[in-house]
Design an enzyme around this catalytic site. Structure first.
Site, PDB file in Angstrom:
ATOM      1  N   ARG A  27       0.821  -1.207   0.000  1.00  0.00           N
ATOM      2  CA  ARG A  27       0.000   0.000   0.000  1.00  0.00           C
ATOM      3  C   ARG A  27       0.865   1.271   0.000  1.00  0.00           C
ATOM      4  O   ARG A  27       0.370   2.336  -0.332  1.00  0.00           O
ATOM      5  CB  ARG A  27      -0.914   0.003   1.235  1.00  0.00           C
ATOM      6  CG  ARG A  27      -2.010  -1.049   1.170  1.00  0.00           C
ATOM      7  CD  ARG A  27      -2.610  -1.310   2.527  1.00  0.00           C
ATOM      8  NE  ARG A  27      -3.175  -0.147   3.150  1.00  0.00           N
ATOM      9  CZ  ARG A  27      -4.439   0.267   3.027  1.00  0.00           C
ATOM     10  NH1 ARG A  27      -5.270  -0.429   2.290  1.00  0.00           N
ATOM     11  NH2 ARG A  27      -4.860   1.339   3.639  1.00  0.00           N
ATOM     12  N   HIS A 486       3.119  22.605 -31.483  1.00  0.00           N
ATOM     13  CA  HIS A 486       2.558  23.710 -30.697  1.00  0.00           C
ATOM     14  C   HIS A 486       3.288  23.866 -29.362  1.00  0.00           C
ATOM     15  O   HIS A 486       2.698  24.325 -28.391  1.00  0.00           O
ATOM     16  CB  HIS A 486       1.059  23.484 -30.479  1.00  0.00           C
ATOM     17  CG  HIS A 486       0.297  23.401 -31.763  1.00  0.00           C
ATOM     18  ND1 HIS A 486       0.127  24.476 -32.595  1.00  0.00           N
ATOM     19  CD2 HIS A 486      -0.303  22.353 -32.385  1.00  0.00           C
ATOM     20  CE1 HIS A 486      -0.555  24.099 -33.664  1.00  0.00           C
ATOM     21  NE2 HIS A 486      -0.820  22.816 -33.560  1.00  0.00           N
TER      22      HIS A 486
END
Ligand code: G6P
Length: 586
Positions: A27, A486
């Site tokens: 975890r 871009h």
């Protein structure tokens, strides 16, 4: 994310707690500690590092007594230090607590307690719980009253276990997981069934806003009004207890290699739930798909395949963002919530918002006993077995296979997928990793990797960037091919590597042009494609397959690349720094 654990029984508590904490390591955490009670005295040990490291230094597992609590901490309030590690004891030393979650009003409560003469040793929000409990216990001498008063004062999301010097254990839950394991001669309290699965598979999932008091051979579960609360005993799947690495060096590697099986098994036991989902989708005007991290990237894929193959529009929403735009959810819609763990706080919060808008919740989840699965109207199981590595790998493939199955049905089987044949082709990829390992060696000194893809390959570029970040700590960015000119083109030089997802689909020619533009600026190119090209400095071959399946066949080599690059960089692929598998706080 923090894990809490408690034991009350006939065995020695400390070794059982350490074992349970070890099982919950996946975890994610940065420090660990244990406290036990014996002869009406509480003893406590804690430190920073992994369970094994800390245990071999200070011997957590030798603490005496048959009652105890333990914790692995994932820092939220206060740095990673021994003092901030849990358990925390109250000023009198007569109560110790472990806590998972966040106490939102801790500053106010701390000030109040300080004015009353309490001191604090840590920077955590959690320590206030210990002192609040002491304050109320000294007044009432009763555990039930003490817990009731304490939970009425603290605000936030929490699960905590409190151990009293007289050997009583109590635990409360509010929006953070807490499970009771009922053994033969003992009780367990844990954030995750893995904390006790080797001792018992009988579990009680505490309802939100309830607490339990454990005493000799009995327990009582009460709500925050002090009334007896309803509960049921569930048999939890032992399958998730069988989380062993086997012959693999790491869980992450094992889980990557399990993917041919994942492809065959995903959603297998949830045919009815898939049918139901299809029916809901057909009859709903608005469909939202939500998730966090990798599971959100699956939502991006869902958008593309549902629109392309079933002409259905879905809106992907990052789970943590929904709270800032709850009005974007139309009443009576469908929310498909994707989550491996079923415990991500952001996802649980998102479905809460959905429920308030009267939406049906469809969960695509691996842990069928999780909070998400229990809250949902329809549950589709990923069925891919325990995923321990913090970075999601096989659960991503399982999520995509389930989405394909849904789309197949929605398109009235206009798209045909031979999952058996596909799984075989993935075996081939997994058997040929020499080149991937060689390329991983080249990434060792690289600080920036850009990943390019168009159309359905764009979300895969985003997911690939996430894998690289998580496993190798290399800065990586997924870019939509057309966006190159871009902005990102300004970053291209001889110091960067660019991964190009360029399968033989409608994006092929444009993406090849992008590759040439990048190459002209001196960057090194790794082409992930079923077609070879001289523009690639390194070509990672993927199988020539049904176009629909490119996303899975593209991500697996990059999972491997990230794994091997992690080894080159000497990072821990199973437990990346600062990250947690199950992010149970917002
Ligand atoms: C954490 C994990 C990620 C995962 C995300 C969502 O951030 O480190 O690997 O993708 O949570 O997890 P879930 O269990 O909800 O899929």
């Amino acid at each position: 994310m923090c894990s809490i654990i408690g034991y009350y029984g006939k065995g020695f508590a400390a070794p059982i707690l350490v074992k349970g904490l070890k099982r919950m390591e996946y975890r994610g955490y940065d420090s660990v500690g244990v406290a036990t009670e014996s002869n009406n005295q509480i003893e406590l040990k804690k430190g920073i590092g992994k369970v094994n490291e800390v245990n071999s230094k200070i011997h957590l597992d030798t603490l005496p007594g048959k009652i105890g609590i333990g914790h692995t901490r994932w820092a939220t309030h206060g740095k990673v230090t021994d003092f901030n590690a849990h358990p925390h004891s109250s000023n009198s030393g007569k109560i110790a607590i472990v806590h998972n979650g966040i106490i939102e009003n801790f500053e106010e409560l701390k000030k109040q307690l300080e004015e009353e003469g309490y001191n604090f040793k840590s920077e955590t929000d959690s320590e206030i719980i210990a002192n609040l409990l002491q304050k109320h216990y000294e007044k009432t001498g009763d555990v039930k009253e003490t817990i009731l008063k304490t939970v009425s004062e603290i605000k936030g999301h929490y699960a905590f276990v409190a151990m009293f010097e007289n050997g009583q254990l109590a635990a409360a839950r509010f929006h953070e997981p807490l499970i009771i394991g009922i053994g033969q001669d003992d009780f367990f309290l844990s954030s995750d069934v893995l904390g006790f699965i080797e001792f018992t598979d009988d579990a009680i999932y505490l309802e939100n806003g309830t607490f339990v008091i454990l005493e000799k051979d009995k327990f009582q579960i009460l709500d925050f009004d002090g009334e007896h609360a309803k509960y049921g005993i569930t048999k939890v799947s032992k399958e998730f207890g069988d989380a062993y690495k086997g012959d693999y060096a790491h869980f992450t590697l094992k889980e990557i290699y399990e993917q041919p099986e994942t492809i065959l098994k995903a959603g297998e036991k949830s045919q009815e739930a898939i049918e139901k989902t299809v029916d809901y989708i057909r009859h709903s005007k608005n469909i939202y798909v939500t998730g966090s991290g990798t599971s959100y990237n699956s939502a991006l894929i869902a958008k593309q395949i549902l629109s392309k193959y079933a002409k259905i529009r879905v809106d992907p929403i990052i789970a943590s963002e929904l709270q800032f735009a709850p009005d974007s959810i139309e009443e009576n819609s469908i929310i498909i919530a994707i989550s491996q763990s079923g415990e991500s706080a952001d996802v649980l919060e998102a479905i809460k918002i959905g429920k308030q808008a009267n939406c049906k919740i469809i969960a695509i989840v691996n842990l069928l006993t999780s909070s998400l699965a229990r809250e949902a109207d329809v549950v589709i199981g990923m069925n891919c077995g325990p995923e321990i590595g913090v970075a999601a790998t096989k659960s991503f493939s399982a999520q995509l296979v389930i989405l394909y199955k849904i789309v197949q049905k929605l398109s009235n089987n206009k798209i045909t997928i031979n999952f058996e044949k596909f799984a075989e082709s993935i075996v081939e990829t997994l058997e040929n990793t020499t080149k991937i390992q060689m390329i991983a060696g080249k990434l060792k000194e690289i600080s920036d990797v850009y990943i390019l893809g168009r159309g359905i390959n764009h979300p895969i570029a985003i997911e690939a960037a996430l894998k690289l970040k998580e496993l190798t700590y290399i800065h990586a960015e997924g870019i939509a091919g057309g966006e190159l000119k871009h902005g990102p083109l300004a970053l291209m030089d001889t110091n960067v590597f660019v991964i190009i997802f360029n399968p033989n689909d409608s994006t092929y020619a444009d993406t090849l042009t992008s590759a040439r533009e990048i190459k002209a600026r001196g960057a090194k190119i790794i082409g992930v494609s079923d077609i070879e090209s001289d523009v690639y400095d390194y070509w990672i071959k993927i199988p020539k397959i049904n176009q629909v399946l490119y996303p899975i066949s593209e991500i697996i080599p990059v999972q491997l690349l990230s794994y091997y690059a992690a080894l080159e960089k000497d990072t821990d692929p199973d437990y990346p720094r600062n990250l947690a598998k199950s992010v149970t706080v917002k």
